[in-house]
Design a protein around this motif. Structure first.
Motif: not given
Ligand code: ADP
Length: 302
Positions: A13, A16, A18, A37-44, A53, A302
């Motif tokens: 992004y 960043t 992800a 952990p949070n921010g690991a990239g799981k949701t992305t 996406r 992170r």
């Molecule tokens: P998780 O699901 O493991 O918590 P995410 O996939 O949500 O991780 O996020 C991975 C990284 O990408 C994080 O640093 C988060 O802040 C960043 N991020 C997630 N979504 C967005 C977005 N729409 N725009 C900018 N940065 C994003």
């Protein structure tokens, strides 16, 4: 048979990153966990798998097709973290509307019953509790009778009983032949439900294994505490290969180590006719294995 194939997924992004480089495969009929952990990239990662996406690099195939292929819509059910429905839509309306999207939907009344939503059918989305919204979003992910269900943080916000009910439900969905991808940062959930897990940290896969395999990969620290019934020479214990430390606290002896620590220590005690009174044994669980593997505690940004 491989249902999902992710190879070298990369997604950024702006500046960043992800997801740096994520690869894994999910086999038919398994519950596959994505843990980190949070921010690991799981949701992305799962958003790319769902076609929500577009990746910046790598290849993804779901049931042999590219994510976003219209043919996948009826085959893949998705429950993402934030489900936003119109505030005034009732639970019943949402379930009926979603059923209408599919050619061969599940009976939404049965699903609502299984998920404990019976009493909420007339309630508006805006008036539901966090747990009820969560259960509704799970129902909506499953109402199309999908072959693959992707569930992101499905038990977040649920109380312990609702969480256990949801675990049972997920087990029964799998028993119907649905392949499930489960994003979670709850170790207990992963250990209880998942056949295999990908541990993701800082956008890369740290390990793919069974929960038991993950635990066996890290050196699992064990600890024994007891009061010996007779004087005990510490050297009997420190001479054992599996023993790391022996510490005394008054009458109590504390032994740390690895491998078959419990067996080795009790065998030596028995050979010297010593009884281990008030014996306590602790062993690291998946939680600890995970923390060691990712090098930080869960829940930390992170
Ligand atoms: P998780 O699901 O493991 O918590 P995410 O996939 O949500 O991780 O996020 C991975 C990284 O990408 C994080 O640093 C988060 O802040 C960043 N991020 C997630 N979504 C967005 C977005 N729409 N725009 C900018 N940065 C994003």
């Amino acid at each position: 048979m491989t249902v999902i194939d992710v190879a070298h997924l990369h997604k950024r992004y702006g500046a960043t990153v992800a997801v740096e480089d994520v690869s894994f495969t999910v086999d038919a009929g398994e519950i596959f966990g994505i843990l980190g952990p949070n921010g690991a990239g799981k949701t992305t990662t799962v958003e790319c798998v769902c076609g929500l996406r577009a990746p910046d690099g790598g290849e993804i195939r779901v049931l042999g097709r590219e994510p976003g292929d219209p043919g996948l819509r009826a085959l893949v059910g998705v429950q993402l973290q934030e489900s936003h429905l119109p505030e005034k839509m009732t639970v019943r309306e949402a379930l009926e509307l979603w059923s209408g999207f599919y050619r061969d939907p599940a009976d939404w009344r049965v699903l609502a019953g299984d998920l404990g939503l019976d009493g909420t059918l007339k309630h508006r989305f805006g008036s539901l509790s966090g747990g009820q919204k969560q259960r509704l979003s799970i129902a909506l992910a499953l109402v199309g009778n999908p072959r693959v269900a992707i569930l992101d943080e499905l038990t977040t916000g649920l109380d312990p009983q609702a969480r256990r009910d949801t675990w049972d439900l997920i087990g029964s969905v799998r028993d119907r032949g649905v392949t499930i991808v489960l994003v979670t940062h709850f170790m207990a959930e992963a250990e209880r439900l998942c056949d295999r897990l990908a541990v993701i940290d800082a956008g890369v896969v740290v390990a793919v294994d069974t929960p038991a395999g993950l635990v066996s990969r890290v050196v699992v620290e064990q600890r024994l505490r007891f009061r010996p019934s007779a004087p005990l020479d510490d050297r009997l214990l420190t001479d054992l290969d599996d023993v790391t430390t022996v510490t005394r606290r008054g009458e109590q002896v504390e032994v740390t180590g690895t491998g078959n620590l419990l067996q080795a220590v009790t065998a030596v005690l028995a050979a010297h006719h010593i009884v281990a009174n008030d014996l306590r044994f602790d062993q690291a669980d998946l939680d600890e294995a995970f923390v060691r593997m990712t090098g930080r505690g869960r829940g930390q940004e992170r």
